[in-house]
Each structure stands twice: as C-alpha cells, then as structure tokens.
Design a protein around this motif. Structure first.
Motif, mmCIF file in Angstrom:
data_model
loop_
_atom_site.group_PDB
_atom_site.id
_atom_site.type_symbol
_atom_site.label_atom_id
_atom_site.label_comp_id
_atom_site.label_asym_id
_atom_site.label_seq_id
_atom_site.Cartn_x
_atom_site.Cartn_y
_atom_site.Cartn_z
ATOM 1 N N VAL A 127 30.308 42.324 37.957
ATOM 2 C CA VAL A 127 30.996 41.625 37.168
ATOM 3 C C VAL A 127 32.585 41.428 37.830
ATOM 4 C CG1 VAL A 127 32.858 41.588 35.324
ATOM 5 C CG2 VAL A 127 29.838 41.705 34.621
ATOM 6 N N SER A 128 32.267 43.040 37.963
ATOM 7 C CA SER A 128 34.259 43.195 39.406
ATOM 8 C C SER A 128 34.043 42.517 40.313
ATOM 9 C CB SER A 128 34.277 44.728 39.055
ATOM 10 O OG SER A 128 33.227 45.573 40.034
ATOM 11 N N GLY A 130 33.806 39.389 41.232
ATOM 12 C CA GLY A 130 34.374 38.114 40.734
ATOM 13 C C GLY A 130 33.425 37.445 41.537
ATOM 14 N N LYS A 133 31.188 32.527 37.487
ATOM 15 C CA LYS A 133 32.004 31.951 36.216
ATOM 16 C C LYS A 133 30.274 32.272 35.388
ATOM 17 C CE LYS A 133 34.479 28.598 34.947
ATOM 18 N NZ LYS A 133 34.893 27.044 35.345
ATOM 19 N N GLN A 190 36.256 44.836 32.427
ATOM 20 C CA GLN A 190 35.848 44.261 33.627
ATOM 21 C C GLN A 190 36.056 42.724 33.183
ATOM 22 O OE1 GLN A 190 36.670 44.760 36.230
ATOM 23 N NE2 GLN A 190 36.528 46.907 36.362
ATOM 24 N N PHE A 191 34.609 42.053 32.585
ATOM 25 C CA PHE A 191 34.523 40.812 31.936
ATOM 26 C C PHE A 191 35.441 40.026 30.534
ATOM 27 C CE2 PHE A 191 32.187 38.058 28.455
ATOM 28 C CZ PHE A 191 31.330 37.297 29.899
ATOM 29 N N TYR A 194 38.021 38.554 33.438
ATOM 30 C CA TYR A 194 38.033 38.221 34.876
ATOM 31 C C TYR A 194 38.496 36.795 34.388
ATOM 32 C CZ TYR A 194 33.708 36.179 37.793
ATOM 33 O OH TYR A 194 33.073 35.631 38.554
ATOM 34 N N SER A 195 38.919 36.583 35.381
ATOM 35 C CA SER A 195 39.992 35.836 35.700
ATOM 36 C C SER A 195 39.744 34.140 35.109
ATOM 37 C CB SER A 195 40.548 35.131 37.171
ATOM 38 O OG SER A 195 39.979 34.516 38.256
#
Length: 483
Positions: A127-128, A130, A133, A190-191, A194-195
């Motif tokens: 997750v970190s 990135g 999606k 982190q989730f 998430y951008s």
C-alpha cells in the motif's frame, strides 16, 4: 406442462446469501486477545455495544461484493504475480489476516502468528508503494480485516480504578498483542492516506458505525494505540467531508458523557489534539454549531478533577476559537470564572495560565466588559494560602521594583521580600525570572521590528527617519504566570 409452469415461478432467496462475507457465521471461532478481550461471533445475542464481530454485518460487507474475485494463493509475493492479479492477491492476503490471534501467553508464538505478521508487513509495503488503485472489493476487504482485528471491547478490570482516567503518575498498560495491532493500524493509515483512494466508494464501508467503533477504541489503556487512532481519525475527517458533522457530534457526545456522567475516559487528550487542528481550519465567521461546541463541550471540560491530564490541549482549543473570533473572549472568561476552582491550588495555577493566554488575545473593549469580576477573582487568588498561586502574580512587579524604584524604602522592602521568596522556593523564582526575561526579549524584538518597519516606510516616502519619535518598549503591567 405443470413442471414448466413451476419452473418459471420465482424462487425464494436463501438466507445464506446474506451471510457475512467476513466468514464469521454463527458457528465460527471465538478467541481471546492479549488483554483479555473476547471477540464474539455474529450469532451471539448480546447488546449492540458489547457486540464486536456482530457489528461487521452483511449490510456493510455483503458476500456479493466478493463475487467474481479470482482466488489467489495468499502466500505468494506481489513480485511473483502480474499487475492485473495484484488486486486479487491483495484481497486474498487480507482475508488470510482475518483470523484473530491469541496473545494471552507472551511466551507462546505460533507459526500462524508469524505468518500473519509477515503477510501484514507485505500488505503495508504494497500500500505504501502507491502502485495500485483499489477497487470496491479491495476497500471492502480492507475494512473487514481491520474491523475483525481492531474492534473489541475493553473489560472493566482493565480500566483505571481512579476517577481521573489515566492519571499523570500512573504507569500505562501495554497491549501484549501490539506487534500485530501496530501493523494493522499502519496498514489502515497508509490506506486512508492513499491519494487515489475513491472516497465516494470508500464511504460505503467507512460509515458511521465504523467511525463510532474507532472512537470506542480510544478507551484503550495503551497510549501507542490511542496515538495511532488519533492520526487515523484525523485522516478520516480530512478525507471524508460527508462524515465531518457526524464526527463532531460523536466527539461531543463522548465529552458530554465524560463530563456529566463518568469522568472516566482515556482518550480525551487525543480527541482534543484532533480538534485543535480541526478548529484551526474553521472558516470565519464561525458557524453557530462550532460555537455551541465551545460552550457545551470545551468549557465544561474545565470541571473534572482530571483536567490536568488534558489542560494543555484544552487551552490550545479555546485559544484557537478566540483567534477565530476575538469577541468570544468576554464570554469565555465569564465561563472560566464560573468553573474557577476554590480549594484546588493546582487547578488554580492552570486556570491562571490559561487566563494569561486568553488575555493576550483580548481587545481592550472586551477586557473592559470583564475586568471587574476578573480582578475580584484575582484578588481572591492573592488571598490564597498557597504561595505558588500568589507568587507568579506578584513576581513581575517585584522584579521591576528591585531594578530601581524611586523610593528607597520600597526598594529595600522589595529586595527583602525577593530574598525571602528565594529561600522558600529558589527553583520557582528562577522559573518566573526566566519567563519574565523571555517576555522582555520578545517585547524588545517587536519594538525593533516596528522601528525598522517605520524606517523603511519613511525612506520609501522620501523622509528622513525620525528616530527621536520612536517610543521605547514599555514592559506590561500584567503578571506573567507560567510556573
């Protein structure tokens, strides 16, 4: 022919279609975590507040969401699968971590616990990074896994016996299962950070029930868990704008229950830290709802005996409100005087310190409205038998007199009093003196900046700087209280 007619009739849907996709059915496991917390199954008929796993209902995580997700071996590495399969592997690993481990015996470390920890580490790294999606199935699986591992009820025997929650001198209790809990919290943080996380889809699973259960976890005795929750709740508040009014209302209800009923909650400090940053982002003019939070939640927080645990964060929140609307200072001071402690000298010192910060932001017009009852209260403090309440109030005046009063008799008396106070508590005298010197240096810097500003303005206007008209800094007559 009859068979053809019957085959066209609609069949009754099976109840099994509505079972929770979390795999927690009426015959599923019941396990104990390291702090003695029992995770109940969905078939248990207990109250909604004590039902932990039952809350993870089919309405939130329906089985239909996972339909069509290709099963992937969870022990595989993300590097060993193609990009289209990483989503399915992510979901498989989350489902693999839905088993709650038993940490009641700290010396007992099973292979299952080690495997779960390794999978959680892989999930955090994925997750970190990135690099993906997340679709709706992944979001549902993430919330389901976090709900199963995190949401639990803390037994009364693990709560503090004192009425002040977690006292300042009380040793904190640490959860023996923190090594796994920390990874789950890191993954959840982190989730939410998430951008590319679709908030419109995620709000279906991060709903009011999910947020309430996160707020319930602030009752944890472990300060590390409360610190993680503070960060996560702040991210949720920033990410899901639709939930902001509900979060404010839920926090208000926690404070109401703490102030007017129990006076027992371990997470008041963290809640105030969250709201400190939220208040700083309020738009002006302030909404009536925000002002009601100040009057009904923040001001009554001065009442409990345990105010010393969270007073610094409480003062910051109150000052943030006055910074947004200086006209609130008058009403805030009036309410502080209403809750002013009479017999507790330590609380008096805290109130005096808060009052000092508020007065620094109070205009003269607002100060004139409150100065009579304010000075009456200060007079009562001067009559206090506790010298730590009196001394910080009078020290600045003593210090200025000792540096050169025109009357020799007053000068001698001032020096004698100062010497006597040094013999009583030299550490307190030095602390007050350092505070006074810091304030004087700040005043000098501010005066120097004003002088330079005027010089630049006069130069730009084509005039010679009129240095003779510069007014030297004047030390304030107010008392510095920070001891």
């Amino acid at each position: 022919m009859l068979k053809q007619i019957l085959s066209k009739l609609p069949r009754k849907s099976q109840k099994s279609d509505l079972l929770d996709s979390a795999g927690i059915d009426s015959g599923n496991h019941t396990s104990n975590s390291g702090n003695g917390v029992q995770c109940t199954n969905i078939g248990n008929s207990i109250s909604s507040r004590l039902s932990v796993v039952k809350r993870v209902s089919s309405a939130v995580f329906p089985a239909s969401i996972m339909a069509g997700v290709e099963a992937v071996e969870p022990n595989l590495s993300f590097k060993d699968v193609s990009n289209p399969q990483k989503q399915n592997l992510f979901i498989s690993k989350l489902n693999r971590c839905c088993e709650v481990s038993d940490f009641s015996d700290p010396d007992k470390t099973t292979a299952e616990q080690d495997l779960k920890r390794q999978i959680l580490i892989e999930l955090v790294d994925f997750v970190s990074s990135g690099s993906a999606k997340f679709n709706e199935q992944a979001i549902a699986a993430m919330c389901k896994m976090c709900a199963i591992n995190l949401f639990r009820v803390f037994p009364p025997k693990y709560r503090s016996n004192s009425t002040s929650g977690e006292a300042e001198d009380e040793e904190p209790m640490f959860d023996p299962g923190w090594s796994n809990l920390q990874l789950v919290y890191d993954l959840l943080l982190q989730f939410f950070s998430y951008s590319s996380l679709d908030a419109k889809v995620a709000k279906k699973y991060v709903d009011h029930s999910f947020i309430l259960r996160l707020l319930d976890l602030l009752e944890s005795e472990d300060p590390r868990e409360r610190d993680c929750l503070k960060t996560i709740l702040h991210r949720i508040y920033g990410k899901f704008m639709v939930h902001r009014p509900f979060v404010r209302k839920a926090v208000s209800n926690i404070i109401y229950r703490f102030v007017f009923e129990t006076e027992r909650h371990n997470g008041i400090t963290e809640l105030l830290e969250i709201f400190g940053s939220i208040i700083s982002g309020f738009a002006v003019p302030l909404k009536e709802e925000h002002k009601m939070f100040l009057w009904r939640a923040l001001i009554p927080l001065h009442k409990p005996k345990s105010v010393g645990v969270y007073h610094q964060q409480l003062t910051y929140c109150v000052v943030q409100f006055i910074d947004k609307d200086p006209k609130l200072a008058n009403s805030v001071i009036k309410r502080l005087l209403k809750y002013w402690p009479v017999t507790n000298s330590q609380k008096q010192l805290m109130f005096i310190s808060e009052l000092e910060e508020i007065l620094e932001m109070t205009s003269m017009a607002e100060f004139q409205k409150i100065m009579v009852p304010l000075f009456r209260r200060i007079a009562c403090c001067l009559n206090s038998s506790h010298y730590q309440v009196i001394f910080p109030l009078i020290f600045p005046a003593l210090e200025r007199n000792s540096r050169g009063h025109w009357n020799q008799a007053v000068l001698n008396l001032t020096q004698n009093i100062r010497k006597m106070l040094c013999e009583m508590d030299e550490e307190l005298v030095h602390a007050c003196q350092d505070k006074l010197e810091d304030e004087n240096s700040q005043l000098s810097e501010a005066a120097e900046k004003r002088k330079l500003t005027w010089e630049r303005l006069e130069t730009a206007a084509g005039f010679q700087p009129a240095t003779d008209n510069i007014i030297p800094p004047v030390n304030p007559a107010g008392c510095a209280v920070a001891c």
